[in-house]
Design an enzyme around this catalytic site. Structure first.
Site, PDB file in Angstrom:
ATOM      1  N   GLU A  31       0.876  -1.165   0.000  1.00 34.85           N
ATOM      2  CA  GLU A  31       0.000   0.000   0.000  1.00 34.85           C
ATOM      3  C   GLU A  31       0.917   1.219   0.000  1.00 34.85           C
ATOM      4  OE1 GLU A  31      -2.114   0.978   3.583  1.00 34.85           O
ATOM      5  OE2 GLU A  31      -3.463   2.353   2.547  1.00 34.85           O
ATOM      6  N   ARG A 264       5.841 -12.690   9.690  1.00 33.81           N
ATOM      7  CA  ARG A 264       6.538 -11.469   9.329  1.00 33.81           C
ATOM      8  C   ARG A 264       7.866 -11.372  10.076  1.00 33.81           C
ATOM      9  NH1 ARG A 264       3.610  -6.511  10.237  1.00 33.81           N
ATOM     10  NH2 ARG A 264       5.690  -5.623  10.269  1.00 33.81           N
ATOM     11  N   LYS A 274       4.878   0.047   9.877  1.00 31.31           N
ATOM     12  CA  LYS A 274       4.797   1.323   9.177  1.00 31.31           C
ATOM     13  C   LYS A 274       4.273   2.432  10.086  1.00 31.31           C
ATOM     14  CE  LYS A 274       2.639  -0.178   5.273  1.00 31.31           C
ATOM     15  NZ  LYS A 274       2.208  -0.107   3.850  1.00 31.31           N
TER      16      LYS A 274
END
Length: 579
Positions: A31, A264, A274
């Site tokens: 994104e 992750r 983020k």
RNA sequence: UAGGGCGUAGCCAAGCGGUAAGGCAGCGGCCUUUGGAGCCGCCAUUCGGAGGUUCGAAUCCUCCCGCCCUAGCCA
């Protein structure tokens, strides 16, 4: 290099064998609302690597379904980072926003099938009715949700309302399009999830063409389907969403990629989120997204890491479904190993101490051959000038050396690399007792660095001729956080308090050997005995700026830090310098 | 188990019924004109726990324990 074997590749091999797929097509779907970080690097390399190994394709697709947070600037930054890592998407640069019309049509299809409806519930009401996770003793239960009063509107009414949503007839947030699945489903994602919301925001690509935007859940799986992706690799938190994506694809009867989730990446002494990185940038704890202390790809690049080192790191950590925290030491090991092979050696004195060779002729200059890279004979040699007044590292001298200190001290003899043995005769001080310079003598017989009588020295120092030195700025970076797990703070405290106040130490007036006078941003060197350094973009002609990528392994320094206790990793040997 | 996942050394991780790879970290030593690099050695009688099946179990079965994810009209 042997191909990594992991559970994802095993699944793919099996899919190919069984005929579920006859080709491999992966993608990286960021994104564009922030810079990419080291965790994304792993995902990029994993997806691209798999495509390569199986002779397949790799797409870059921006999942730009939330116009309020996304921007073209992030798109550009992301492309730069992915390209730098070496992942090539060829001409397959896509955007979820490219599919808005198709997604809209599919939504109408769902409505026609009676599988979606327009809901007028407010966000609060909807949340309340979907059902909550309720703690019952030490177990959690999820009572069934409540069906929306709008759930059984007619197809015609739903179609009409949905079209009017698109036409901009309703205020922001007033209505949603929801899938009609099962409000009692144990998986909350299946409890009539929202497909479209009304948002009057300008989109970085579609402008003001839309005022309804698909949710990620509605857009993601279908975008993969449109692109004919075979294996949709994502992180563990989407495991709970897979049944929903499967449901959408099955309802629509379209190409059905296989989603595979992996854990992750977490790294000690850093945050990889983020949201958290955004805060570091916005509050000015770092100088920007590409600050060399940031675990962003841009920051790591500016710091001097190579894409090869990152790829090696990604290969070594592999992938699995077990949640884990990798130690930053492994990443550091990977850069050192790579840079050791390729970085040209140079001599640079970071914290200079003047040395006068009292028995060396005034005005005389000798040029010594210095090896550019002992690991790479093809790198050749260069000439370095030597003269009567030199600089050595301030920390390479001690008045009263403790046991184990091999360097210079009164009466001690050491080697100056590629030059001569020198002996410390006297330390010169001002009236305040501050060390000004060292008076030393050199032994002409040791020219080149070896004594004909066979005597040995315990240390070899790097040095720079004062008359020939180039001045530069060196930025020493340390870990951004003081503790391995930055988010581990006492209740009520802010994780920001874990930021290491000494994560950046700027040294000016560093003395560099002349060959460092003309360098280009991005060039990497090993400063002998000090570490690996990369030329920063802030460099101006005649004023080089270097970033320390990573120190060399240094058992002596490590022992000192250990002896000092859990103090800072960096401590100036000359306390009045950094005041 | 509400549902979905995960537990092999300090940190990762291989292992897929035949008797615990490898890497990082750590610890010793050798070597060295970078206290770099390199080289050698050490580092799990045991795989979250307990039972069971089997000639044989980290691998199969049962139960238990622990940790993570999910209650956005974020992704």
């Amino acid at each position: 290099m042997d191909a990594p074997r992991d559970f994802i590749r095993e699944i793919i091999v099996e899919d190919l064998r069984s005929g579920r797929f006859d080709r491999v097509h992966t993608r990286f779907p960021p994104e564009p609302n922030a810079y990419l970080h080291i965790g994304h690097a792993q995902a990029i390399l994993l997806n691209y690597g798999i495509a390569q190994e199986f002779g397949g394709k790799f797409n870059l697709r921006f999942d730009d379904t939330n116009p309020e947070k996304e921007s073209a600037a992030y798109v550009e930054a992301i492309k730069r980072d992915v390209r730098w890592l070496g992942a090539d998407w060829e001409d397959r640069e896509f955007y979820a926003s490219d599919y808005f019309e198709q997604l809209y049509r599919w939504a109408e299809d769902l409505i026609r099938k009676g599988k979606a409806y327009v809901c007028d519930l407010s966000p609060e009401e909807l949340s309340r009715q979907r059902g909550q996770l309720i703690r019952d003793g030490d177990r959690v239960i999820t009572p069934p949700g409540m069906e929306s009063p709008y759930r059984n509107r007619s197809v015609e009414e739903n179609l009409d309302l949905f079209r009017r949503m698109r036409a901009g007839e309703f205020p922001e947030g007033s209505r949603t399009l929801r899938a009609k699945i099962d409000m009692a489903h144990p998986n909350i994602n299946m409890r009539d999830p929202v497909l479209y919301r009304i948002v009057y925001a300008h989109h970085h690509r579609t402008g003001d063409a839309w005022c309804i935007y698909p949710t990620y859940d509605w857009a993601h799986g279908q975008s993969d389907s449109i692109e004919r992706i075979t294996h949709s690799i994502c992180t563990l938190e989407f495991e709970n969403h897979r049944p929903l994506y499967d449901w959408f694809l099955d309802q629509l009867g379209v190409h059905h990629p296989r989603q595979i989730e992996f854990a992750r990446l977490n790294l000690t002494y850093t945050v990889t989120s983020k949201r958290l990185l955004l805060r570091l940038v916005e509050e000015g704890h770092v100088r920007g997204w590409d600050d060399p202390r940031m675990p962003t790809i841009a920051g790591i690049r500016r710091r001097g890491y190579t894409p090869e080192a990152i790829a090696d790191f990604a290969r070594r950590i592999g992938v699995s479904k077990a949640e884990s925290i990798r130690e930053i030491e492994l990443l550091e090991h990977c850069v050192r190993e790579d840079l050791n092979r390729r970085a040209p050696r140079r001599m640079a004195v970071l914290e200079p101490l003047r040395v006068v060779l009292t028995n060396y002729p005034e005005g005389k200059v000798e040029w010594f051959d210095a090896v550019n890279n002992p690991e790479d004979p093809a790198a050749g040699t260069r000439k370095v000038p030597f003269s009567r007044v030199l600089y050595i590292e301030r920390e390479d001298y001690m008045d009263a050396p403790p046991p184990g200190f091999f360097r210079l001290a009164p009466g001690r003899e050491v080697r100056l690399r590629y030059a001569y043995f020198i002996r410390c005769e006297r330390a010169v001080r001002d009236e305040g007792g501050n060390l000004l310079e060292l008076h030393c003598t050199y032994d002409p017989a040791t020219r080149g660095g070896n004594a004909p009588d066979g005597r040995k020295v315990k240390a070899t120092l790097h040095w720079v001729s004062a008359a020939h030195a180039v001045e530069g700025e060196v930025r020493l970076y340390d870990r951004l956080f003081k503790v391995p797990d930055p988010l581990d703070v006492p209740k009520g405290e802010d994780w920001i308090t874990n930021v290491n106040p000494n994560s950046l130490v700027v040294l000016t007036g560093c003395k560099l050997e002349p060959s460092l006078g003309n360098v280009q941003p991005g060039e990497r060197f090993q400063f002998e005995r000090k570490g690996y350094f990369c030329v920063d973009p802030d460099t101006k002609p005649g004023a080089p700026v270097f970033n320390r990528t990573v120190t060399l392994r240094d058992p002596w320094a490590k022992a000192q830090i250990k002896a000092r206790g859990a103090g800072m990793r960096y401590e100036s040997p000359n306390s009045d310098r950094n005041a």
